[in-house]
Design a protein around this motif. Sequence first.
Motif, PDB file in Angstrom:
ATOM      1  N   MET A 111      36.998  39.124  96.146  1.00  0.00           N
ATOM      2  CA  MET A 111      36.164  39.424  94.982  1.00  0.00           C
ATOM      3  C   MET A 111      34.795  39.897  95.449  1.00  0.00           C
ATOM      4  N   LYS A 112      34.319  41.007  94.815  1.00  0.00           N
ATOM      5  CA  LYS A 112      33.021  41.552  95.215  1.00  0.00           C
ATOM      6  C   LYS A 112      31.879  40.639  94.756  1.00  0.00           C
ATOM      7  N   PRO A 113      30.792  40.562  95.548  1.00  0.00           N
ATOM      8  CA  PRO A 113      29.605  39.832  95.095  1.00  0.00           C
ATOM      9  C   PRO A 113      29.039  40.488  93.838  1.00  0.00           C
ATOM     10  N   LYS A 114      28.366  39.681  93.019  1.00  0.00           N
ATOM     11  CA  LYS A 114      27.772  40.179  91.777  1.00  0.00           C
ATOM     12  C   LYS A 114      26.250  40.195  91.899  1.00  0.00           C
ATOM     13  N   VAL A 115      25.639  41.320  91.514  1.00  0.00           N
ATOM     14  CA  VAL A 115      24.189  41.466  91.490  1.00  0.00           C
ATOM     15  C   VAL A 115      23.779  41.779  90.064  1.00  0.00           C
ATOM     16  N   ASN A 150      28.433  33.595  84.035  1.00  0.00           N
ATOM     17  CA  ASN A 150      28.963  33.976  85.352  1.00  0.00           C
ATOM     18  C   ASN A 150      27.792  34.130  86.317  1.00  0.00           C
ATOM     19  N   VAL A 151      27.528  33.107  87.124  1.00  0.00           N
ATOM     20  CA  VAL A 151      26.353  33.104  87.995  1.00  0.00           C
ATOM     21  C   VAL A 151      26.477  34.190  89.062  1.00  0.00           C
ATOM     22  N   PRO A 152      25.516  35.131  89.124  1.00  0.00           N
ATOM     23  CA  PRO A 152      25.559  36.165  90.161  1.00  0.00           C
ATOM     24  C   PRO A 152      25.019  35.624  91.487  1.00  0.00           C
ATOM     25  N   GLN A 153      25.393  36.273  92.580  1.00  0.00           N
ATOM     26  CA  GLN A 153      24.853  35.868  93.876  1.00  0.00           C
ATOM     27  C   GLN A 153      23.380  36.258  94.015  1.00  0.00           C
ATOM     28  N   LEU A 154      22.974  37.328  93.291  1.00  0.00           N
ATOM     29  CA  LEU A 154      21.611  37.843  93.439  1.00  0.00           C
ATOM     30  C   LEU A 154      21.121  38.378  92.097  1.00  0.00           C
ATOM     31  N   VAL A 155      19.834  38.158  91.816  1.00  0.00           N
ATOM     32  CA  VAL A 155      19.201  38.668  90.601  1.00  0.00           C
ATOM     33  C   VAL A 155      18.014  39.540  91.002  1.00  0.00           C
ATOM     34  N   ILE A 156      17.966  40.780  90.469  1.00  0.00           N
ATOM     35  CA  ILE A 156      16.787  41.645  90.633  1.00  0.00           C
ATOM     36  C   ILE A 156      16.035  41.593  89.316  1.00  0.00           C
ATOM     37  N   LEU A 157      14.827  41.056  89.355  1.00  0.00           N
ATOM     38  CA  LEU A 157      14.115  40.648  88.132  1.00  0.00           C
ATOM     39  C   LEU A 157      12.847  41.472  87.930  1.00  0.00           C
ATOM     40  N   ASP A 158      12.813  42.235  86.823  1.00  0.00           N
ATOM     41  CA  ASP A 158      11.594  42.951  86.447  1.00  0.00           C
ATOM     42  C   ASP A 158      10.618  41.964  85.819  1.00  0.00           C
ATOM     43  N   GLN A 206      22.738  36.689 103.587  1.00  0.00           N
ATOM     44  CA  GLN A 206      22.220  35.328 103.730  1.00  0.00           C
ATOM     45  C   GLN A 206      23.036  34.349 102.885  1.00  0.00           C
ATOM     46  N   VAL A 207      23.402  34.760 101.650  1.00  0.00           N
ATOM     47  CA  VAL A 207      24.243  33.912 100.801  1.00  0.00           C
ATOM     48  C   VAL A 207      25.589  33.664 101.472  1.00  0.00           C
ATOM     49  N   LYS A 208      26.178  34.723 102.027  1.00  0.00           N
ATOM     50  CA  LYS A 208      27.459  34.589 102.723  1.00  0.00           C
ATOM     51  C   LYS A 208      27.336  33.659 103.914  1.00  0.00           C
ATOM     52  N   LEU A 209      26.207  33.770 104.638  1.00  0.00           N
ATOM     53  CA  LEU A 209      25.967  32.911 105.806  1.00  0.00           C
ATOM     54  C   LEU A 209      25.854  31.451 105.390  1.00  0.00           C
ATOM     55  N   GLU A 268      28.378  26.062 105.267  1.00  0.00           N
ATOM     56  CA  GLU A 268      28.916  24.950 104.472  1.00  0.00           C
ATOM     57  C   GLU A 268      30.396  24.733 104.777  1.00  0.00           C
ATOM     58  N   ASP A 269      31.156  25.836 104.930  1.00  0.00           N
ATOM     59  CA  ASP A 269      32.587  25.712 105.182  1.00  0.00           C
ATOM     60  C   ASP A 269      32.867  25.102 106.547  1.00  0.00           C
ATOM     61  N   ILE A 270      32.076  25.495 107.565  1.00  0.00           N
ATOM     62  CA  ILE A 270      32.345  25.054 108.930  1.00  0.00           C
ATOM     63  C   ILE A 270      31.773  23.676 109.203  1.00  0.00           C
ATOM     64  N   GLU A 271      30.511  23.471 108.835  1.00  0.00           N
ATOM     65  CA  GLU A 271      29.823  22.255 109.268  1.00  0.00           C
ATOM     66  C   GLU A 271      29.869  21.146 108.229  1.00  0.00           C
ATOM     67  N   THR A 272      30.095  21.494 106.979  1.00  0.00           N
ATOM     68  CA  THR A 272      30.196  20.460 105.949  1.00  0.00           C
ATOM     69  C   THR A 272      31.475  20.677 105.151  1.00  0.00           C
ATOM     70  N   LYS A 273      32.570  20.691 105.890  1.00  0.00           N
ATOM     71  CA  LYS A 273      33.873  20.975 105.289  1.00  0.00           C
ATOM     72  C   LYS A 273      34.169  19.998 104.163  1.00  0.00           C
ATOM     73  N   PHE A 274      33.723  18.765 104.332  1.00  0.00           N
ATOM     74  CA  PHE A 274      33.979  17.754 103.319  1.00  0.00           C
ATOM     75  C   PHE A 274      32.699  17.455 102.538  1.00  0.00           C
TER      76      PHE A 274
END
Length: 489
Positions: free
Chosen positions: A1-5, A45-53, A120-123, A128-134
Motif C-alpha cells: 500500500m502506498k504511503p498517504k500524504v 484515515n491517518v496519513p503518514q505526512l501532512v503538508i499544512l498551509d 523517516q516514518v518507514k525507518l 519498531e518491528d526489529i527492536e520492539t517486536k513485542f
Amino acid sequence: MKPKVLLIEDSTSLAILYKQYIKDEPYDLFHVETGREAIAFIERNVPQLVILDLKLPDMDGEDILDWINEQQIPTSVIVATAHGSVNVAVSLVQKGAKDFLEKPINADRLKTSINLHLQQVKLEHLVEDIETKFDRNRFHGFIGSSLPMQGVYKIIDSVAPTTASVFIVGESGTGKEVCAEAIHKESKRSDKPFVAINCGAIPKDLMESEIFGHVKGAFTGATTDRKGAASQAHGGTLFLDELCEMDLEMQKKLLRFLQTGTFTPLGGSREVKVDVRIICATNRAPLVEVEEGRFREDLYYRVHVVPVDMPPLRERGNDIVTLANHFLKLYAKEDGKQFRAINRDAETLLKRYRWPGNVRQLQNIIRNIVVLNDDTKLTVDHLPEQVRQSTAAKNNRTAPPPTPHSVEALPAEPITDEIESTYTPSQVADNPPTHIRPMWQIEREAIQQAIDYCDGNVLNAAVLLELSPSTVYRKKQAWEAEDEQQYTD
C-alpha cells in the motif's frame, strides 16, 4: 500500500501544481481546502505526512497542528508558509512540526522534503518491528513502550510461567511491586493470592509474626492465632519488598523457609508447610549489602535467580510524557476538571527533569496540578519550581543547541567540528597536537552530542550520523551499562 500524504491548501491552482510536481512519486497525495475537511480526513484515515498551509478559510494552520498534538495523531507535519511568515513557521517547528517549506515551493524542494520524511516514518516502523517486536504501551499495570520497558516486559513473559525466584532491583518509585504483580498475573498462580510485605515498614520485632504468623499467647497482645503472609499466600505469590531492610536474624529464618517450604509460627510447636512463589525487591545494591555484611550471601544466591532491573523514569524517554498524559486525564476525570492535554513546552521540561522519585513523583506532581487548577492544557506555569529550576540549571551549564527545523535541515557541524579541530592535516603540520584522544571517546561524544542536538530522538540522531538506529541504540545501552557498573563498583 502506498504511503498517504495530505495537502491542506486553500488554493486549488497551487494544489494542482503540487500534484503535477509529484505525479511520478511512489505515494498518494490527497487534497483538502479547509481545516474542517482536514480534521475529518485525518480522523477517517491517518496519513503518514501532512503538508499544512498556515492560512485557511475557516481556521489557522496552527490550530490544526495543535489538534494533531492534542489527539496524539501519529503523523508528521510540514508547514507551508509565505516569505513573511517564516518566524511563525519556526515557532510551529518548536511546537512539533517536522519542517517548513517557504512559498513558492519548487518541485525539487517539495519532492525532497516529502521523500525524506516518509523515509523517516518507514525507518521508525522498521526499528519498531526489529527492536520492539513485542512492543506494548500497556502491560499489566505498566504504561510505556520505551526500549528499557520492552526489556522488562520480555523478562516477565519469560519468567512468569516458571517457578524460579525473581529479584527486582530499582530505585524507589520505579514500579517494583507493579512488576511483581505482573509476574503473578502472567503465571499459573494467577488465580491464587498475591500477598505483599514491605520489610522496611515493619518493626523487626513484628517481622516474624507478619510473615509466619503466631499462636495465641506467643507475646503480649496475641489474644488469638493469626496467619502470617506465608500462609495467606499459599498456592500463590509472596512478594517481599525492600528485602535488604530485613535484619540478619530474620534473614536466617527466611532462608530456612525458602529451602524447606516449612516454618513454625511464632510461639508454636508444629511446622506448617506451604506452597508459595517468592519474589523479592530492593532499592539498594544487593551485592554491596552483602559485602558490607548487612545481607546474607547465601540468602542472596537463593533469591537472586532471575534478576529484573527496573529502569529509572529519566531513562524512559517519551514514556515520561505518556505517563503524564495518562495521570492528567485520569485525575481530571476523577475530579471533574477540564484538563485534556499537555503543552509542548511543558512536555519538554518534563522530559528533561531527572525525576529522583521516578513514576511516583510524577504521579504526585500531576495529581497536585489537577487538584489546584482547572484549565484545558497543562502548561509550564503549572509545573512546580523544582522542575523548572532543574532545567534552567542544566541549560546554564551547557547551552542548548538550536532547535532543529527538520532532519534534512539539521547540520552535522556540532559532531564534526571537534574531530576536525583535533585531526585536520593543517593542524598536524603547523601545530602538532599535544594529546591524541582515543577514537572510542570521539565516537561516544559525537553520538551523544547528536542525541542531545535532536532532543533525545535517537532516530533523528542516527539519520544525522548516517548510522543504523539499532547501532546507536546498542552503543548507547552499552555505555549506560558500563557507567552503571562503574558506579556500583
